[in-house]
Design an enzyme around this catalytic site. Structure first.
Site, PDB file in Angstrom:
ATOM      1  N   ILE A 193       0.837  -1.205   0.000  1.00 49.86           N
ATOM      2  CA  ILE A 193       0.000   0.000   0.000  1.00 49.86           C
ATOM      3  C   ILE A 193       0.871   1.255   0.000  1.00 49.86           C
ATOM      4  O   ILE A 193       0.615   2.206  -0.746  1.00 49.86           O
ATOM      5  CB  ILE A 193      -0.985  -0.030   1.197  1.00 49.86           C
ATOM      6  N   VAL A 246      10.005   4.037  12.723  1.00 51.16           N
ATOM      7  CA  VAL A 246       9.358   5.275  13.171  1.00 51.16           C
ATOM      8  C   VAL A 246       8.876   5.110  14.611  1.00 51.16           C
ATOM      9  O   VAL A 246       8.229   4.129  14.957  1.00 51.16           O
ATOM     10  CB  VAL A 246       8.182   5.636  12.237  1.00 51.16           C
ATOM     11  N   GLY A 279       0.354  -1.700   7.470  1.00 47.34           N
ATOM     12  CA  GLY A 279      -0.379  -2.954   7.440  1.00 47.34           C
ATOM     13  C   GLY A 279      -1.792  -2.768   7.958  1.00 47.34           C
ATOM     14  O   GLY A 279      -2.201  -1.669   8.353  1.00 47.34           O
ATOM     15  N   ARG A 280      -2.547  -3.863   7.911  1.00 46.35           N
ATOM     16  CA  ARG A 280      -3.950  -3.817   8.316  1.00 46.35           C
ATOM     17  C   ARG A 280      -4.218  -4.913   9.330  1.00 46.35           C
ATOM     18  O   ARG A 280      -3.501  -5.900   9.402  1.00 46.35           O
ATOM     19  CB  ARG A 280      -4.855  -3.990   7.081  1.00 46.35           C
ATOM     20  N   HIS A 452       3.290 -13.834 -30.976  1.00 44.84           N
ATOM     21  CA  HIS A 452       4.399 -12.902 -31.189  1.00 44.84           C
ATOM     22  C   HIS A 452       3.892 -11.671 -31.908  1.00 44.84           C
ATOM     23  O   HIS A 452       3.138 -11.803 -32.863  1.00 44.84           O
ATOM     24  CB  HIS A 452       5.489 -13.562 -32.045  1.00 44.84           C
TER      25      HIS A 452
HETATM   26  P1  FAD Z   1     -13.553  -5.638   3.306  1.00 48.69           P
HETATM   27  O1  FAD Z   1     -13.369  -5.291   1.887  1.00 48.69           O
HETATM   28  O2  FAD Z   1     -12.812  -4.845   4.316  1.00 48.69           O
HETATM   29  O3  FAD Z   1     -15.115  -5.503   3.582  1.00 48.69           O
HETATM   30  C1  FAD Z   1     -15.679  -5.659   4.835  1.00 48.69           C
HETATM   31  C2  FAD Z   1     -16.984  -4.902   4.895  1.00 48.69           C
HETATM   32  O4  FAD Z   1     -17.688  -5.286   6.057  1.00 48.69           O
HETATM   33  C3  FAD Z   1     -16.788  -3.392   4.987  1.00 48.69           C
HETATM   34  O5  FAD Z   1     -17.671  -2.749   4.102  1.00 48.69           O
HETATM   35  C4  FAD Z   1     -17.162  -3.089   6.439  1.00 48.69           C
HETATM   36  O6  FAD Z   1     -17.683  -1.789   6.628  1.00 48.69           O
HETATM   37  C5  FAD Z   1     -18.224  -4.140   6.692  1.00 48.69           C
HETATM   38  N1  FAD Z   1     -18.424  -4.482   8.106  1.00 48.69           N
HETATM   39  C6  FAD Z   1     -17.481  -4.790   9.029  1.00 48.69           C
HETATM   40  N2  FAD Z   1     -18.066  -5.105  10.199  1.00 48.69           N
HETATM   41  C7  FAD Z   1     -19.404  -4.984  10.017  1.00 48.69           C
HETATM   42  C8  FAD Z   1     -20.535  -5.171  10.843  1.00 48.69           C
HETATM   43  N3  FAD Z   1     -20.406  -5.554  12.099  1.00 48.69           N
HETATM   44  N4  FAD Z   1     -21.755  -4.943  10.314  1.00 48.69           N
HETATM   45  C9  FAD Z   1     -21.897  -4.549   9.017  1.00 48.69           C
HETATM   46  N5  FAD Z   1     -20.873  -4.363   8.194  1.00 48.69           N
HETATM   47  C10 FAD Z   1     -19.642  -4.581   8.679  1.00 48.69           C
HETATM   48  N6  FAD Z   1      -6.300  -6.403  -2.559  1.00 48.69           N
HETATM   49  C11 FAD Z   1      -6.090  -6.930  -3.779  1.00 48.69           C
HETATM   50  O7  FAD Z   1      -6.316  -8.125  -3.962  1.00 48.69           O
HETATM   51  N7  FAD Z   1      -5.620  -6.175  -4.812  1.00 48.69           N
HETATM   52  C12 FAD Z   1      -5.347  -4.864  -4.669  1.00 48.69           C
HETATM   53  O8  FAD Z   1      -4.934  -4.208  -5.622  1.00 48.69           O
HETATM   54  C13 FAD Z   1      -5.546  -4.266  -3.396  1.00 48.69           C
HETATM   55  N8  FAD Z   1      -5.289  -2.963  -3.209  1.00 48.69           N
HETATM   56  C14 FAD Z   1      -5.534  -2.399  -1.996  1.00 48.69           C
HETATM   57  C15 FAD Z   1      -5.264  -1.051  -1.833  1.00 48.69           C
HETATM   58  C16 FAD Z   1      -5.501  -0.447  -0.619  1.00 48.69           C
HETATM   59  C17 FAD Z   1      -5.202   1.033  -0.460  1.00 48.69           C
HETATM   60  C18 FAD Z   1      -6.058  -1.203   0.450  1.00 48.69           C
HETATM   61  C19 FAD Z   1      -6.353  -0.552   1.772  1.00 48.69           C
HETATM   62  C20 FAD Z   1      -6.324  -2.545   0.294  1.00 48.69           C
HETATM   63  C21 FAD Z   1      -6.055  -3.164  -0.927  1.00 48.69           C
HETATM   64  N9  FAD Z   1      -6.294  -4.534  -1.125  1.00 48.69           N
HETATM   65  C22 FAD Z   1      -6.049  -5.088  -2.353  1.00 48.69           C
HETATM   66  C23 FAD Z   1      -6.820  -5.400  -0.057  1.00 48.69           C
HETATM   67  C24 FAD Z   1      -8.322  -5.627  -0.236  1.00 48.69           C
HETATM   68  O9  FAD Z   1      -8.981  -4.389  -0.221  1.00 48.69           O
HETATM   69  C25 FAD Z   1      -8.850  -6.523   0.874  1.00 48.69           C
HETATM   70  O10 FAD Z   1      -8.105  -7.713   0.910  1.00 48.69           O
HETATM   71  C26 FAD Z   1     -10.311  -6.875   0.641  1.00 48.69           C
HETATM   72  O11 FAD Z   1     -11.111  -5.718   0.586  1.00 48.69           O
HETATM   73  C27 FAD Z   1     -10.829  -7.800   1.740  1.00 48.69           C
HETATM   74  O12 FAD Z   1     -12.157  -8.100   1.514  1.00 48.69           O
HETATM   75  P2  FAD Z   1     -13.159  -8.466   2.692  1.00 48.69           P
HETATM   76  O13 FAD Z   1     -14.476  -8.729   2.041  1.00 48.69           O
HETATM   77  O14 FAD Z   1     -12.577  -9.492   3.550  1.00 48.69           O
HETATM   78  O15 FAD Z   1     -13.250  -7.154   3.610  1.00 48.69           O
HETATM   79  P1  AMP Z   2       2.462  -4.343   4.425  1.00 51.50           P
HETATM   80  O1  AMP Z   2       2.384  -5.369   5.516  1.00 51.50           O
HETATM   81  O2  AMP Z   2       2.771  -4.879   3.065  1.00 51.50           O
HETATM   82  O3  AMP Z   2       1.243  -3.460   4.414  1.00 51.50           O
HETATM   83  O4  AMP Z   2       3.700  -3.394   4.807  1.00 51.50           O
HETATM   84  C1  AMP Z   2       3.782  -2.641   5.985  1.00 51.50           C
HETATM   85  C2  AMP Z   2       5.238  -2.320   6.233  1.00 51.50           C
HETATM   86  O5  AMP Z   2       5.334  -1.367   7.299  1.00 51.50           O
HETATM   87  C3  AMP Z   2       6.069  -3.527   6.677  1.00 51.50           C
HETATM   88  O6  AMP Z   2       7.113  -3.717   5.752  1.00 51.50           O
HETATM   89  C4  AMP Z   2       6.580  -3.149   8.070  1.00 51.50           C
HETATM   90  O7  AMP Z   2       7.906  -3.585   8.288  1.00 51.50           O
HETATM   91  C5  AMP Z   2       6.522  -1.620   8.049  1.00 51.50           C
HETATM   92  N1  AMP Z   2       6.437  -1.007   9.393  1.00 51.50           N
HETATM   93  C6  AMP Z   2       5.634  -1.388  10.416  1.00 51.50           C
HETATM   94  N2  AMP Z   2       5.801  -0.584  11.506  1.00 51.50           N
HETATM   95  C7  AMP Z   2       6.745   0.344  11.161  1.00 51.50           C
HETATM   96  C8  AMP Z   2       7.361   1.471  11.832  1.00 51.50           C
HETATM   97  N3  AMP Z   2       7.033   1.817  13.092  1.00 51.50           N
HETATM   98  N4  AMP Z   2       8.298   2.193  11.162  1.00 51.50           N
HETATM   99  C9  AMP Z   2       8.633   1.867   9.877  1.00 51.50           C
HETATM  100  N5  AMP Z   2       8.084   0.837   9.200  1.00 51.50           N
HETATM  101  C10 AMP Z   2       7.148   0.078   9.818  1.00 51.50           C
END
Ligand code: FAD
Ligand code: AMP
Length: 475
Positions: A193, A246, A279-280, A452
């Site tokens: 990200i 950081v 990360g998430r 090709h």
């Molecule tokens: P989510 O997409 O997070 O959906 C969960 C939904 O549940 C949300 O709408 C949330 O509001 C809802 N929810 C949660 N709890 C409740 C509740 N209690 N009641 C009602 N609703 C609720 N992945 C890729 O494969 N390719 C990419 O290019 C990519 N790019 C990304 C770029 C960014 C900037 C980010 C942040 C993520 C990216 N990802 C990408 C990751 C991808 O978005 C996630 O892996 C994916 O969205 C996960 O899907 P999900 O259905 O598990 O959850």
């Molecule tokens: P990703 O898991 O691909 O979303 O990448 C997140 C990145 O953030 C990883 O490579 C981690 O090593 C890095 N990271 C996590 N905490 C810190 C921090 N405090 N300072 C700098 N980098 C970090």
């Protein structure tokens, strides 16, 4: 009165909405609860992926790529443009249009499949009951189903002493909605990200610095690919500082001052905006009533078995809130598999062949094991590689940086991993996923006719090179 369904899905992201559609196709009376609200106050299905993740980031990556090429690469084609400018409001509005088209499309698919959409929060109670609270009310309604899928997704991780304020210290959502190009953008985390969103603003003119705690770049990728990527990104102007942890950030005088620690000790650096992309984490806030029986593991994920079953019969969990890579396609495939299992069909997912893509320029994509994993696991292998610079198509396009690297078992020749950095890597990887799903050998790809001139010839030649018989490179 409790309303009854065959299936209730909590979460309408790529995991949840796809599961709901597949279940409805299989004849299940399905409901989906999602709480995301668009700026117009209406429900916005599609979760993180459609609203603030995959799709908007790719929309901005494409806009910024056009701008970057216009300024840097078109002159070589004889196309000269002076004073090119970018209107950020238009770029962001285009991104928003793409998002609303897709979220609206999911709502239409729900209607077409007769899926009941609930806009608000869902909470799992005991005995497969769900409490629903509408987004605009405090009153709860009880729902019941034979099966429940938890697909609540994930949220950005916030690090201690670096609190999001939505203006100066932002997450992915903020970075997708900046109204002007920051002069200096700091990014914590050089992961997928951070690299994608850092690239967007760098291409538009921001001075981007990525602060990464780990000593190596892109540690999850094959290190040959990561090294090339590091060199190319540096040439593009991304300042990637590895081994930089950081510790804190404060906002003062309209700037963000970041304190970090590296080999030399503690230091600080100031930015106009700071994107935290470390990360998430699984999102389960308010999702599980104390007596619902579903438990979280030590990583905060909902505990599931290989087929996405939780410890409670009839309750399943998929996507970012469970184990495995946080990828949209992984979430969707889990959703399909679960819907099919609950309808009595056979279903499975091969986690080993889930492709990964980083949408930088050049793109990075891979499937299977990296060379370092093969070494760690003492698996004997042969390696073949081919540079895009030796493909006619790459040269004709003027986009020939990168390579394809293929790893195959030394004895059986079965493909164990393919790693690509280069133009169209996100599309080229599919051929390799198919080959691996069929337990294909490098010999199989070497014997398949590739059109090709195409970029896919680099995959073909890398396969030939495993056996040291590539045509357009030395062996
Ligand atoms: P989510 O997409 O997070 O959906 C969960 C939904 O549940 C949300 O709408 C949330 O509001 C809802 N929810 C949660 N709890 C409740 C509740 N209690 N009641 C009602 N609703 C609720 N992945 C890729 O494969 N390719 C990419 O290019 C990519 N790019 C990304 C770029 C960014 C900037 C980010 C942040 C993520 C990216 N990802 C990408 C990751 C991808 O978005 C996630 O892996 C994916 O969205 C996960 O899907 P999900 O259905 O598990 O959850
Ligand atoms: P990703 O898991 O691909 O979303 O990448 C997140 C990145 O953030 C990883 O490579 C981690 O090593 C890095 N990271 C996590 N905490 C810190 C921090 N405090 N300072 C700098 N980098 C970090």
């Amino acid at each position: 009165m409790t309303e009854k369904f065959d299936l209730i899905v909590i979460g309408g992201g790529p995991g949840g909405y796809v599961a709901a559609i597949r279940a409805a196709q299989l004849g299940l009376n399905t409901a989906c609860i999602d709480m995301t609200t668009a700026r117009d106050g209406k429900a916005a299905l599609g979760g993180t992926c459609l609203n603030v993740g995959c799709i908007p980031s790719k929309a901005l990556l494409d806009s910024s790529k056009h701008f970057h090429h216009l300024n840097n690469d078109y002159a070589a084609h004889g196309i000269n443009v002076t004073d090119a400018s970018i209107d950020i409001d238009t770029m962001i509005a285009r991104k928003d249009k793409v998002v609303s088209k897709l979220t609206g499309g999911v709502a239409q698919l729900f209607k077409a499949n007769k899926i009941r959409q609930f806009h608000g929060r869902g909470r799992l109670l005991a005995d497969r009951q769900v409490e629903f609270t509408a987004h605009d009310s405090d009153e709860a309604q009880l729902l019941h189903a034979d099966n429940i899928i938890l697909a609540s997704g994930s949220v950005p991780i916030e690090i201690p002493n670096v609190a999001f304020d939505g203006e100066f210290i932002i997450d992915n959502e903020g970075a997708l909605d900046l109204t002007e190009v920051p002069e200096r953008l700091g990014v914590i985390g050089a992961g997928v990200i951070g690299l994608e969103l850092g690239s967007v603003w760098s291409r538009l003119g921001s001075e981007v610095t990525l602060l990464e705690a780990l000593p190596e770049f892109l540690m999850t990728a094959d290190q040959d690919i990561a090294k090339q990527a590091g060199r190319l990104f540096k040439r593009q102007g991304l300042d990637i500082r590895l081994g930089t942890l950081v510790k804190s950030a404060i906002v003062e005088d309209g700037e963000v001052r970041v304190t970090f620690e590296n080999q030399k000790g503690e230091d600080n650096i100031s930015f106009n905006r700071l994107l935290v992309a470390v990360g998430r984490k699984p999102y389960t806030e308010g999702l599980l009533a104390d007596d619902c029986g579903v438990e979280l593991n030590e990583r905060g994920q909902i505990g599931v078995d290989e087929q996405s079953r939780t410890s409670v019969a009839g309750v399943w969990a998929i996507g970012d809130c469970v184990r495995g890579p946080m990828l949209a396609h992984k979430a969707s495939e889990e959703g399909i598999a679960v819907a099919e299992l609950m309808a009595g069909k056979a279903a499975h997912i091969h986690f080993d062949t889930v492709p990964w893509v980083v949408y930088t320029d050049p793109e990075i994509a891979w499937v299977g094991k990296t060379e370092q994993e093969l070494i760690e696991q003492a698996i004997s292998y042969r390696v073949g590689s081919f540079p895009f610079a030796a493909t006619g198509r790459g040269l004709a396009m003027g986009d020939a940086a990168g390579m394809v690297k293929m790893l195959a078992d030394e004895e059986s020749d079965e493909i164990l991993g393919v790693h690509i950095i280069g133009p169209g890597a996100s599309e080229l990887i599919s051929e390799c996923v198919v080959a691996m799903e069929f337990h294909g050998a490098s010999e199989d790809l070497a014997r398949i006719v590739h059109a090709h001139p195409t970029l896919s010839e680099a995959v073909h030649e890398a396969a030939l090179h495993v056996d040291r018989r590539a045509i357009h490179r030395g062996n």
